[in-house]
Design a protein around this motif. Structure first.
Motif, PDB file in Angstrom:
ATOM      1  N   LYS A 184       0.834  -1.207   0.000  1.00 37.68           N
ATOM      2  CA  LYS A 184       0.000   0.000   0.000  1.00 37.68           C
ATOM      3  C   LYS A 184       0.873   1.262   0.000  1.00 37.68           C
ATOM      4  O   LYS A 184       0.606   2.221  -0.718  1.00 37.68           O
ATOM      5  CB  LYS A 184      -0.913   0.024   1.229  1.00 37.68           C
ATOM      6  N   PHE A 185       1.917   1.245   0.835  1.00 35.01           N
ATOM      7  CA  PHE A 185       2.808   2.399   0.915  1.00 35.01           C
ATOM      8  C   PHE A 185       3.567   2.596  -0.394  1.00 35.01           C
ATOM      9  O   PHE A 185       3.743   3.726  -0.860  1.00 35.01           O
ATOM     10  CB  PHE A 185       3.796   2.227   2.074  1.00 35.01           C
ATOM     11  N   ALA A 186       4.038   1.509  -0.983  1.00 32.64           N
ATOM     12  CA  ALA A 186       4.816   1.602  -2.218  1.00 32.64           C
ATOM     13  C   ALA A 186       4.001   2.194  -3.358  1.00 32.64           C
ATOM     14  O   ALA A 186       4.456   3.101  -4.064  1.00 32.64           O
ATOM     15  CB  ALA A 186       5.335   0.223  -2.604  1.00 32.64           C
ATOM     16  N   VAL A 187       2.776   1.707  -3.525  1.00 35.14           N
ATOM     17  CA  VAL A 187       1.931   2.200  -4.621  1.00 35.14           C
ATOM     18  C   VAL A 187       1.441   3.614  -4.328  1.00 35.14           C
ATOM     19  O   VAL A 187       1.377   4.460  -5.229  1.00 35.14           O
ATOM     20  CB  VAL A 187       0.745   1.232  -4.847  1.00 35.14           C
ATOM     21  N   ARG A 188       1.131   3.915  -3.070  1.00 31.56           N
ATOM     22  CA  ARG A 188       0.675   5.256  -2.724  1.00 31.56           C
ATOM     23  C   ARG A 188       1.783   6.297  -2.972  1.00 31.56           C
ATOM     24  O   ARG A 188       1.495   7.445  -3.345  1.00 31.56           O
ATOM     25  CB  ARG A 188       0.228   5.295  -1.266  1.00 31.56           C
ATOM     26  N   ALA A 189       3.032   5.911  -2.772  1.00 31.98           N
ATOM     27  CA  ALA A 189       4.150   6.835  -2.983  1.00 31.98           C
ATOM     28  C   ALA A 189       4.167   7.390  -4.405  1.00 31.98           C
ATOM     29  O   ALA A 189       4.607   8.529  -4.637  1.00 31.98           O
ATOM     30  CB  ALA A 189       5.473   6.132  -2.685  1.00 31.98           C
ATOM     31  N   LEU A 190       3.663   6.633  -5.362  1.00 31.38           N
ATOM     32  CA  LEU A 190       3.676   7.058  -6.766  1.00 31.38           C
ATOM     33  C   LEU A 190       2.780   8.259  -7.017  1.00 31.38           C
ATOM     34  O   LEU A 190       2.982   8.997  -7.990  1.00 31.38           O
ATOM     35  CB  LEU A 190       3.232   5.890  -7.663  1.00 31.38           C
ATOM     36  N   SER A 191       1.787   8.461  -6.154  1.00 25.96           N
ATOM     37  CA  SER A 191       0.821   9.536  -6.390  1.00 25.96           C
ATOM     38  C   SER A 191       0.858  10.639  -5.335  1.00 25.96           C
ATOM     39  O   SER A 191       0.030  11.555  -5.377  1.00 25.96           O
ATOM     40  CB  SER A 191      -0.601   8.951  -6.459  1.00 25.96           C
ATOM     41  N   VAL A 192       1.807  10.565  -4.393  1.00 24.80           N
ATOM     42  CA  VAL A 192       1.909  11.579  -3.342  1.00 24.80           C
ATOM     43  C   VAL A 192       3.215  12.352  -3.506  1.00 24.80           C
ATOM     44  O   VAL A 192       4.296  11.832  -3.207  1.00 24.80           O
ATOM     45  CB  VAL A 192       1.861  10.932  -1.937  1.00 24.80           C
ATOM     46  N   PRO A 193       3.151  13.587  -4.001  1.00 24.88           N
ATOM     47  CA  PRO A 193       4.368  14.367  -4.250  1.00 24.88           C
ATOM     48  C   PRO A 193       5.241  14.558  -3.012  1.00 24.88           C
ATOM     49  O   PRO A 193       6.462  14.678  -3.132  1.00 24.88           O
ATOM     50  CB  PRO A 193       3.824  15.717  -4.744  1.00 24.88           C
ATOM     51  N   GLU A 194       4.616  14.583  -1.830  1.00 20.16           N
ATOM     52  CA  GLU A 194       5.371  14.807  -0.595  1.00 20.16           C
ATOM     53  C   GLU A 194       6.342  13.670  -0.272  1.00 20.16           C
ATOM     54  O   GLU A 194       7.207  13.805   0.597  1.00 20.16           O
ATOM     55  CB  GLU A 194       4.411  14.991   0.592  1.00 20.16           C
ATOM     56  N   THR A 195       6.208  12.544  -0.989  1.00 24.69           N
ATOM     57  CA  THR A 195       7.112  11.420  -0.724  1.00 24.69           C
ATOM     58  C   THR A 195       8.368  11.464  -1.602  1.00 24.69           C
ATOM     59  O   THR A 195       9.279  10.656  -1.418  1.00 24.69           O
ATOM     60  CB  THR A 195       6.400  10.073  -0.970  1.00 24.69           C
ATOM     61  N   GLU A 196       8.410  12.409  -2.554  1.00 25.29           N
ATOM     62  CA  GLU A 196       9.550  12.473  -3.465  1.00 25.29           C
ATOM     63  C   GLU A 196      10.822  12.895  -2.735  1.00 25.29           C
ATOM     64  O   GLU A 196      10.808  13.791  -1.897  1.00 25.29           O
ATOM     65  CB  GLU A 196       9.259  13.433  -4.620  1.00 25.29           C
ATOM     66  N   LYS A 197      11.915  12.194  -3.071  1.00 28.53           N
ATOM     67  CA  LYS A 197      13.240  12.453  -2.499  1.00 28.53           C
ATOM     68  C   LYS A 197      13.210  12.404  -0.970  1.00 28.53           C
ATOM     69  O   LYS A 197      13.819  13.227  -0.291  1.00 28.53           O
ATOM     70  CB  LYS A 197      13.792  13.786  -3.004  1.00 28.53           C
ATOM     71  N   GLN A 198      12.497  11.413  -0.451  1.00 27.47           N
ATOM     72  CA  GLN A 198      12.357  11.224   0.989  1.00 27.47           C
ATOM     73  C   GLN A 198      12.603   9.758   1.356  1.00 27.47           C
ATOM     74  O   GLN A 198      12.435   8.852   0.536  1.00 27.47           O
ATOM     75  CB  GLN A 198      10.953  11.629   1.461  1.00 27.47           C
ATOM     76  N   ILE A 199      12.986   9.550   2.607  1.00 30.82           N
ATOM     77  CA  ILE A 199      13.189   8.212   3.152  1.00 30.82           C
ATOM     78  C   ILE A 199      12.224   8.017   4.322  1.00 30.82           C
ATOM     79  O   ILE A 199      12.126   8.888   5.186  1.00 30.82           O
ATOM     80  CB  ILE A 199      14.640   8.016   3.636  1.00 30.82           C
ATOM     81  N   PHE A 200      11.508   6.893   4.321  1.00 35.21           N
ATOM     82  CA  PHE A 200      10.519   6.631   5.362  1.00 35.21           C
ATOM     83  C   PHE A 200      10.703   5.227   5.939  1.00 35.21           C
ATOM     84  O   PHE A 200      10.935   4.276   5.187  1.00 35.21           O
ATOM     85  CB  PHE A 200       9.095   6.712   4.799  1.00 35.21           C
ATOM     86  N   PRO A 201      10.552   5.077   7.253  1.00 27.64           N
ATOM     87  CA  PRO A 201      10.434   3.725   7.809  1.00 27.64           C
ATOM     88  C   PRO A 201       9.036   3.205   7.509  1.00 27.64           C
ATOM     89  O   PRO A 201       8.066   3.963   7.531  1.00 27.64           O
ATOM     90  CB  PRO A 201      10.634   3.946   9.308  1.00 27.64           C
ATOM     91  N   VAL A 202       8.932   1.933   7.187  1.00 33.52           N
ATOM     92  CA  VAL A 202       7.623   1.304   6.988  1.00 33.52           C
ATOM     93  C   VAL A 202       7.657  -0.004   7.773  1.00 33.52           C
ATOM     94  O   VAL A 202       8.190  -1.019   7.314  1.00 33.52           O
ATOM     95  CB  VAL A 202       7.331   1.052   5.500  1.00 33.52           C
ATOM     96  N   VAL A 203       7.104   0.042   8.990  1.00 33.63           N
ATOM     97  CA  VAL A 203       7.189  -1.103   9.900  1.00 33.63           C
ATOM     98  C   VAL A 203       5.832  -1.365  10.539  1.00 33.63           C
ATOM     99  O   VAL A 203       4.911  -0.558  10.441  1.00 33.63           O
ATOM    100  CB  VAL A 203       8.246  -0.850  10.998  1.00 33.63           C
ATOM    101  N   GLY A 204       5.717  -2.507  11.222  1.00 32.63           N
ATOM    102  CA  GLY A 204       4.462  -2.947  11.806  1.00 32.63           C
ATOM    103  C   GLY A 204       4.049  -2.187  13.044  1.00 32.63           C
ATOM    104  O   GLY A 204       4.711  -1.241  13.484  1.00 32.63           O
ATOM    105  N   THR A 205       2.943  -2.630  13.628  1.00 29.13           N
ATOM    106  CA  THR A 205       2.316  -1.898  14.726  1.00 29.13           C
ATOM    107  C   THR A 205       3.133  -1.915  16.006  1.00 29.13           C
ATOM    108  O   THR A 205       3.046  -1.010  16.817  1.00 29.13           O
ATOM    109  CB  THR A 205       0.915  -2.471  15.015  1.00 29.13           C
ATOM    110  N   ARG A 206       3.932  -2.971  16.222  1.00 24.53           N
ATOM    111  CA  ARG A 206       4.840  -3.003  17.366  1.00 24.53           C
ATOM    112  C   ARG A 206       5.903  -4.063  17.142  1.00 24.53           C
ATOM    113  O   ARG A 206       5.756  -4.952  16.293  1.00 24.53           O
ATOM    114  CB  ARG A 206       4.096  -3.261  18.668  1.00 24.53           C
ATOM    115  N   ALA A 207       6.998  -3.976  17.904  1.00 24.94           N
ATOM    116  CA  ALA A 207       8.091  -4.941  17.775  1.00 24.94           C
ATOM    117  C   ALA A 207       7.827  -6.166  18.642  1.00 24.94           C
ATOM    118  O   ALA A 207       7.405  -6.047  19.787  1.00 24.94           O
ATOM    119  CB  ALA A 207       9.413  -4.277  18.166  1.00 24.94           C
ATOM    120  N   TRP A 208       8.117  -7.341  18.078  1.00 27.93           N
ATOM    121  CA  TRP A 208       7.913  -8.612  18.762  1.00 27.93           C
ATOM    122  C   TRP A 208       9.235  -9.355  18.884  1.00 27.93           C
ATOM    123  O   TRP A 208       9.982  -9.473  17.916  1.00 27.93           O
ATOM    124  CB  TRP A 208       6.949  -9.498  17.971  1.00 27.93           C
ATOM    125  N   SER A 209       9.509  -9.882  20.066  1.00 25.72           N
ATOM    126  CA  SER A 209      10.684 -10.726  20.250  1.00 25.72           C
ATOM    127  C   SER A 209      10.339 -12.145  19.810  1.00 25.72           C
ATOM    128  O   SER A 209       9.161 -12.508  19.673  1.00 25.72           O
ATOM    129  CB  SER A 209      11.114 -10.735  21.718  1.00 25.72           C
TER     130      SER A 209
END
Length: 326
Positions: A184-209
């Motif tokens: 969802k994030f990858a495809v949405r990035a194509l249509s959102v100008p604010e994501t251009e030349k930016q780096i974002f973390p894309v991770v789950g709701t919480r960390a699990w051991s």
């Protein structure tokens, strides 16, 4: 708008293809083996034969392409090394994209890649990020840390089958994410100008051991896990030995990644601002609990059905006893 998906047959790449098609994009897939990618064609994607490690095959795949979503990575079963695919192949693709006038480039990388210079895959990801940023393309880099899909073979199946579950060193909590949500994030990035030349973390709701995941699987399956701990020093020794042999380089490089997962430091990042930029709803993101619950629900239901069919078949095959006549 035609987009090229690289690594389209992989766990993440196929979800990107599916999502992009659902949102109305024309999708072209760069594949090494069309026979293994027929399902993508059946979905409605166009297949083009090519290989990142053979730069001359890339220009034809880029004709008419506006954007690239790069989900390619060396697989453990590949004869190609991490360096060949994740560095040399990516450099060739980025250069070809620039030459072809491609406007957008979405790259999947790894969270905290800059913090592990001694781990080959992490260092290569960091260098690729820098190379892409300097290539004068409208890039978006999404830094991931783990797929929920990988947990099935690592934890769920061994626990169901009574096999050993391997844990290395001090387990680092990881914020695993469903590949469908990452797409969802990858495809949405194509249509959102604010994501251009930016780096974002894309991770789950919480960390699990590892221990927490095992406990969850035990509760959902009703079975007790057989846990085997692999000393981190033993893996380090194995890695050093394998480095002496060319055939062992790829395995040695992958063993190095255990340093990231066994140091006890969480692989996680805040996501509130990321959801706002991409315009996505965080409540729609799959949690690890719900993902595992859905998996075990399906599997246990299937096992019950199979057990019922076996019992029914056995009853039919059992001959009826006839009364004794004198």
């Amino acid at each position: 708008m035609t987009i090229l998906v690289v690594g389209a047959t992989g766990t993440l790449g196929r979800q990107v293809v599916r999502r992009a098609l659902d949102e109305g994009y024309k999708v072209r897939c760069l594949v090494r083996n069309p026979k293994k990618a027929t399902f993508l064609k059946e979905w409605g994607a166009e297949l083009v034969v090519g290989n990142l490690c053979y730069p001359e095959t890339l220009p034809p795949a880029l004709e008419g392409v506006i954007a690239i979503v790069d989900a390619a990575t060396a697989r453990p079963t590949d004869s190609l090394s991490i360096k060949q695919v994740d560095w040399e192949g990516k450099v060739a693709l980025i250069q070809a994209a620039k030459a072809a006038g491609v406007d957008r480039y979405v790259l999947f990388s790894l969270l905290d890649a800059d913090k592990h210079p001694d781990v080959p895959l992490m260092e290569i990801k960091r260098c690729t990020e820098l190379f892409l940023a300097e290539a004068d393309l409208n890039y978006t880099i999404l830094q991931l840390c783990g797929f929920m899909q990988g947990l099935i073979g690592q934890y769920a199946i061994p626990i169901l089958e009574g096999q050993a579950v391997w844990i290395t060193g001090e387990s680092s909590p990881v914020a695993y994410m469903d590949t469908q949500d990452i797409a969802k994030f990858a495809v949405r990035a194509l249509s959102v100008p604010e994501t251009e030349k930016q780096i974002f973390p894309v991770v789950g709701t919480r960390a699990w051991s590892a221990e927490e995941i095992i406990s969850l699987c035990e509760r959902l399956s009703g079975k007790e896990a057989r846990i085997t701990r692999m000393p981190i020093n033993l893996l380090r020794t194995m890695r050093r030995v394998l480095r002496f042999f060319q055939w062992g380089w790829n395995v040695a490089d992958r063993l190095a990644f255990t340093e990231v997962l066994a140091n006890g430091k969480p692989l996680d990042a805040p996501m509130d601002e990321v959801y706002q930029v991409f315009g996505l709803n965080p409540t729609e993101t799959t949690t690890l609990e719900s993902y595992m619950q859905e998996y075990f629900g399906r599997i246990l239901k299937k096992l019950r059905e199979l057990d019922y069919e076996k019992t029914k078949t056995k009853k039919k095959q059992t001959p009826k006893k006839t009364p004794f006549k004198s």
